[in-house]
Scaffold this active site. Structure first.
Site, short mmCIF file in Angstrom:
data_model
loop_
_atom_site.label_atom_id
_atom_site.label_comp_id
_atom_site.label_asym_id
_atom_site.label_seq_id
_atom_site.Cartn_x
_atom_site.Cartn_y
_atom_site.Cartn_z
N ASN A 141 0.84 -1.20 0.00
CA ASN A 141 0.00 0.00 0.00
C ASN A 141 0.87 1.25 0.00
O ASN A 141 1.98 1.24 0.55
CB ASN A 141 -0.89 0.00 1.26
CG ASN A 141 -1.85 1.18 1.29
OD1 ASN A 141 -2.46 1.53 0.28
ND2 ASN A 141 -1.97 1.82 2.44
N HIS A 182 0.68 5.36 1.09
CA HIS A 182 -0.14 6.24 1.91
C HIS A 182 0.50 7.64 1.95
O HIS A 182 1.70 7.76 2.15
CB HIS A 182 -0.26 5.68 3.33
CG HIS A 182 -1.13 6.52 4.21
ND1 HIS A 182 -2.51 6.55 4.07
CD2 HIS A 182 -0.83 7.39 5.22
CE1 HIS A 182 -3.01 7.40 4.95
NE2 HIS A 182 -2.03 7.92 5.66
C1 GRF Z 1 -2.32 8.80 -3.28
O1 GRF Z 1 -1.78 9.88 -2.57
C2 GRF Z 1 -2.59 7.63 -2.39
O2 GRF Z 1 -1.61 7.39 -1.44
C3 GRF Z 1 -3.86 8.09 -1.74
O3 GRF Z 1 -4.62 8.62 -2.80
C4 GRF Z 1 -3.74 9.14 -3.78
C5 GRF Z 1 -4.06 8.45 -5.08
O4 GRF Z 1 -3.59 9.20 -6.14
N1 GRF Z 1 -4.51 7.04 -1.04
P1 GRF Z 1 -3.64 8.64 -7.65
O5 GRF Z 1 -5.02 8.02 -7.86
O6 GRF Z 1 -2.55 7.63 -7.79
O7 GRF Z 1 -3.44 9.86 -8.48
#
Ligand code: GRF
Length: 192
Positions: free
Chosen positions: A106, A108
């Site tokens: 994951n 984050h």
């Molecule tokens: C990322 O910052 C991820 O960690 C968070 O949502 C964002 C997703 O961005 N959970 P994307 O869809 O890859 O542009």
């Protein structure tokens, strides 16, 4: 190393992975990209890149357990070495974690264990910390918990809004995700 990437939204992290694979920088096969709802830009990007896609729409299932079972089956069909949650905004069940134990990665947008959950950027800003960042970790059944693989800090500027801060974090997050996948792909064995 075969990966399945799960997305819920725009998939800019996913696009960084696709670009790195296409340029030869990342020796990984993206076996498929899956989403928890129809019409995500992440799935659209993947289809445009010729990557198989699937959607397991949360709304099509009577409850979370059945949706989780369907998701587990859909992902397992591609026999991934690693499953990447890249902006996948659903909590998966222990059964999913068991099926891909030690192989569910994951990303984050905060320095875990600080600010877990769906609003990590907002929460860091609201708390008033001066440094936040991003984390790539092996996910367990908790919310943004599990062994940390890599982290990188991002300074919070006085004029930052949630959007400007998240965009700066995502620049770092994309690089960290690609670097982590590359490290895993080149390692003789996956950690578990
Ligand atoms: C990322 O910052 C991820 O960690 C968070 O949502 C964002 C997703 O961005 N959970 P994307 O869809 O890859 O542009």
């Amino acid at each position: 190393m075969r990966i399945v990437v799960l997305v819920s939204g725009t998939g800019s992290n996913l696009q960084a992975v696709i670009d790195a694979v296409q340029s030869g920088e990342l020796p990984v096969e993206i076996a498929a990209v899956g989403a928890d709802r129809p019409g995500t830009y992440g799935v659209e990007r993947s289809a445009a890149a010729g990557i198989p896609t699937f959607e397991v729409d949360f709304k099509d299932y009577p409850d979370r357990a059945e949706w989780n079972a369907a998701l587990t089956e859909a992902v397992a069909a591609y026999s991934p070495d690693v499953v990447v949650s890249s902006g996948f905004m659903r909590i998966v069940s222990p059964a999913f974690i068991d099926a891909f134990r030690g192989r569910y990665l994951n990303t984050h947008p905060a320095l875990l264990p600080a600010f877990p959950g769906a609003h990590g950027v907002h929460d860091a800003l609201a708390y008033g910390v001066k440094v936040t960042g991003c984390t790539v970790h092996w996910a367990d059944a908790g919310v943004d918990t599990g062994p940390i693989i890599a982290q990188e800090a991002v300074d919070i500027e006085p004029e930052d809004t949630e959007d400007t801060l998240h965009e700066r974090i995502k620049v770092v997050e994309r690089r960290l995700l690609v670097a982590t996948l590359r490290q895993l792909a080149l390692a003789p064995a996956l950690p578990n």
